[in-house]
Scaffold this active site. Structure first.
Site, PDB file in Angstrom:
ATOM      1  CE  LYS A   3      -4.017  -2.722   0.084  1.00 16.77           C
ATOM      2  NZ  LYS A   3      -4.839  -2.656  -0.231  1.00 16.77           N
ATOM      3  CG  HIS A  21      -8.079 -10.195  -5.720  1.00 20.54           C
ATOM      4  ND1 HIS A  21      -9.375  -8.958  -5.747  1.00 20.54           N
ATOM      5  CD2 HIS A  21      -7.672  -9.677  -4.454  1.00 20.54           C
ATOM      6  CE1 HIS A  21      -8.777  -8.373  -4.793  1.00 20.54           C
ATOM      7  NE2 HIS A  21      -8.241  -8.417  -4.375  1.00 20.54           N
TER       8      HIS A  21
HETATM    9  C1  CAP Z   1      -7.032  -5.668   1.836  1.00 17.47           C
HETATM   10  C2  CAP Z   1      -7.526  -5.404  -0.357  1.00 17.47           C
HETATM   11  C3  CAP Z   1      -7.851  -6.827  -0.637  1.00 17.47           C
HETATM   12  C4  CAP Z   1      -9.228  -7.327   0.366  1.00 17.47           C
HETATM   13  C5  CAP Z   1     -10.185  -8.004  -0.849  1.00 17.47           C
HETATM   14  C6  CAP Z   1      -8.211  -4.484  -0.300  1.00 17.47           C
HETATM   15  O1  CAP Z   1      -6.222  -4.364   2.256  1.00 17.47           O
HETATM   16  O2  CAP Z   1      -5.834  -5.304  -0.450  1.00 17.47           O
HETATM   17  O3  CAP Z   1      -8.377  -6.346  -1.702  1.00 17.47           O
HETATM   18  O4  CAP Z   1      -8.580  -7.891   1.475  1.00 17.47           O
HETATM   19  O5  CAP Z   1     -11.034  -8.296  -0.569  1.00 17.47           O
HETATM   20  O6  CAP Z   1      -7.378  -3.931  -0.985  1.00 17.47           O
HETATM   21  O7  CAP Z   1      -8.725  -3.890   0.417  1.00 17.47           O
HETATM   22  P1  CAP Z   1      -6.237  -4.256   3.788  1.00 17.47           P
HETATM   23  P2  CAP Z   1     -11.801 -10.615  -0.458  1.00 17.47           P
HETATM   24  O8  CAP Z   1      -5.499  -4.831   4.524  1.00 17.47           O
HETATM   25  O9  CAP Z   1      -5.839  -3.087   3.288  1.00 17.47           O
HETATM   26  O10 CAP Z   1      -7.846  -3.564   3.922  1.00 17.47           O
HETATM   27  O11 CAP Z   1     -10.361 -10.609   0.538  1.00 17.47           O
HETATM   28  O12 CAP Z   1     -13.001 -10.374   0.858  1.00 17.47           O
HETATM   29  O13 CAP Z   1     -12.226 -10.272  -1.747  1.00 17.47           O
HETATM   30 MG    MG Z   2      -6.652  -5.357  -2.611  1.00 10.10          MG
END
Ligand code: CAP
Ligand code: MG
Length: 472
Positions: free
Chosen positions: A157, A278
């Protein structure tokens, strides 16, 4: 009752082992029987009026049959429909979706239509090869076949905007902190400020450098999502560099569609690459009055051959209760699934050659949730934290250390708050974000186990609202 001159209700019908069974919820302006018939007709052979072109052979062999209904009032209810396998071109998932998950959502008599689950017959599954690597293959790459510990990783990030060098430096810090995997975010592929190839080269250097220092076998999930031809170019490039050992091919599986996914997975398998699925975008179809539950897509991703797949956390920032997410975890790595009606989840058995996928729990995670996560998901899981690592007061390295320490504590059977007394990085994470009591998860799962019958009758009495309650 009839729809378009034919009745699709067949309550005495018992689905054969070759039938697809679909469980859905519907509500509308007509009696639920009529709605059920409209759905069966429009998703199989019929239309709104009697057809002169219909014949007995078509009717007998290709129509869908409504064989069970759980009425909730006059105009709403749960419906089970059986579809004969002959109806489908078994090799064409888009055709399948256009049939079972197609026009029906547009019928004007409907106020709600939610397709909960599909049970796939073994005969249909036999054309698929499933995951190439699966849990064991990914463990072999990360060197955890013996320890059987959970995998921990991060998403760099900010999601986009860093240069390739900046990005790889963050990855290096994460690896140095003991993380197994670093991944691209779902929306980072080949933008000008961070070209896919440049990032790849920098990350490979970071993996080699960190690996020498940590002794770990670090992995990189490289997002190649794009048009099919470009994805193939990228896989060929990865292959030409011989990166099968450390690079997992990441795919935005939902937004690329099943057809492209099926083809790209044949190419990754041909070149022996493990894959990371993903599901960005799926929630648009998974929530609300009209939708398709994620468990259906998840089954397709396992059949097609995704090796590690995002399934939710149960304790993080995204929707999904511990009970619901536990079921999604079971769909990823169990062979026999018992029906859980209160979750809208059908019984089904995966064919023996369809290996288990490694579940990825991600979204709003930090080290203080690890004990609860392991209570829910167990060790055959990859726990991913983005902000939970890069938002740590000590920065990426300490954030990564806190996640790794939380896993080490759990493997030693020491609660995280206790372990934090001698591990400042973990202590810092707990101070920043708190500790999520694993007991909350344990109680939710125990309650579900003890009250399965009651939850089922609640759902049958109150309909979708009852199911939501059962999921809380
Ligand atoms: C998490 C994340 C993932 C999500 C996807 C985001 O970041 O990179 O893409 O977890 O959701 O962009 O939100 P954080 P899922 O760790 O900063 O929250 O796994 O439910 O499909
Ligand atoms: Mg993400």
């Amino acid at each position: 009752m009839a729809y378009g001159g034919y009745s699709y209700l067949d309550m005495k019908y018992e689905p054969s082992g070759d039938d697809f069974v679909v469980l859905l919820w519907a509500k509308g302006s007509l009696p639920i029987e009529k709605i059920a018939e409209a759905i069966a007709a429009e998703s199989s052979v019929g239309s709104w009026t009697k057809l002169k072109t219909m014949n007995d052979f078509v009717w007998k062999h290709y129509r869908a049959r409504v064989f069970w209904m759980g009425k909730v009032g006059r105009n709403a209810g749960f419906i089970k429909i059986a579809y004969p396998i002959e109806h489908f071109d078994a090799k064409d998932i888009s055709q399948f979706q256009a049939s079972v998950l197609g026009n029906i959502f547009g019928l004007k008599e409907l106020e709600e239509l939610y397709v909960y689950d599909i049970s796939f017959p073994k005969k249909y599954q036999s054309q698929f090869t499933g995951p190439y690597a699966g849990i064991e293959g990914i463990r072999k790459m990360a060197g955890t076949t013996k320890s059987r510990r959970p995998h921990v990783g991060t998403i760099v990030k900010p999601k986009v905007g860093l240069t390739a060098k900046e990005w790889a430096h963050v990855a290096y810090e994460a690896f140095s902190g003991g993380l197994d995997l670093v991944k691209d975010d779902e929306n980072l592929v080949d933008q000008k400020f961070c070209r896919w190839k440049d990032r790849l080269h920098e990350v490979v250097k970071a993996i080699e450098k960190a690996g020498k220092e940590t002794g770990q076998s670090h992995l990189y999930s490289s997002n190649i999502s794009d048009r099919y031809c470009r994805m193939v170019e990228r896989i060929d490039y990865l292959n030409s560099m011989g990166l099968q050992r450390h690079v997992v091919v990441m795919l935005d599986v939902y937004v690329m569609g099943m057809g492209a996914l099926q083809d790209v997975l044949e190419h990754t398998k041909k070149h022996r690459f493990a894959t990371h699925g993903h599901r960005a975008g799926f929630a648009a179809a998974n929530r609300g009055s009209y939708g398709v539950n994620f468990q259906i897509y998840e089954k397709f991703y396992r059949l097609l051959g995704i090796d590690q797949m995002h399934i939710g956390t149960g304790v993080g920032k995204m929707e999904g209760s511990p009970v619901t997410i536990k079921r999604l975890h079971d769909i990823a790595d169990q062979y026999a699934l018992k029906e859980k009606f209160y979750l809208g989840s059908l019984g089904m058995e995966f064919a023996p050659r369809i290996k288990p996928m490694l579940s990825i729990a991600s979204g709003g995670l930090d080290a203080g949730r690890m004990d609860a996560l392991i209570e829910l998901h167990g060790n055959d899981t990859n726990f991913q934290a983005g902000a939970g690592v890069h938002g740590h007061a000590g920065g990426t390295l300490k954030g990564a250390m806190s996640m790794r320490q939380a896993v080490d504590a759990a493997m030693k059977g020491i609660p995280a708050p206790e372990y934090a007394k001698t591990h400042p990085e973990l202590a810092q994470a707990l101070k920043q974000w708190g500790y999520y009591e694993p007991g909350i998860v344990a109680r939710a799962l125990a309650y579900e186990k003890k009250n399965a019958k009651r939850l089922t009758s609640l759902a049958l009495r109150k309909g979708r609202a009852g199911m939501e309650l059962a999921n809380e």
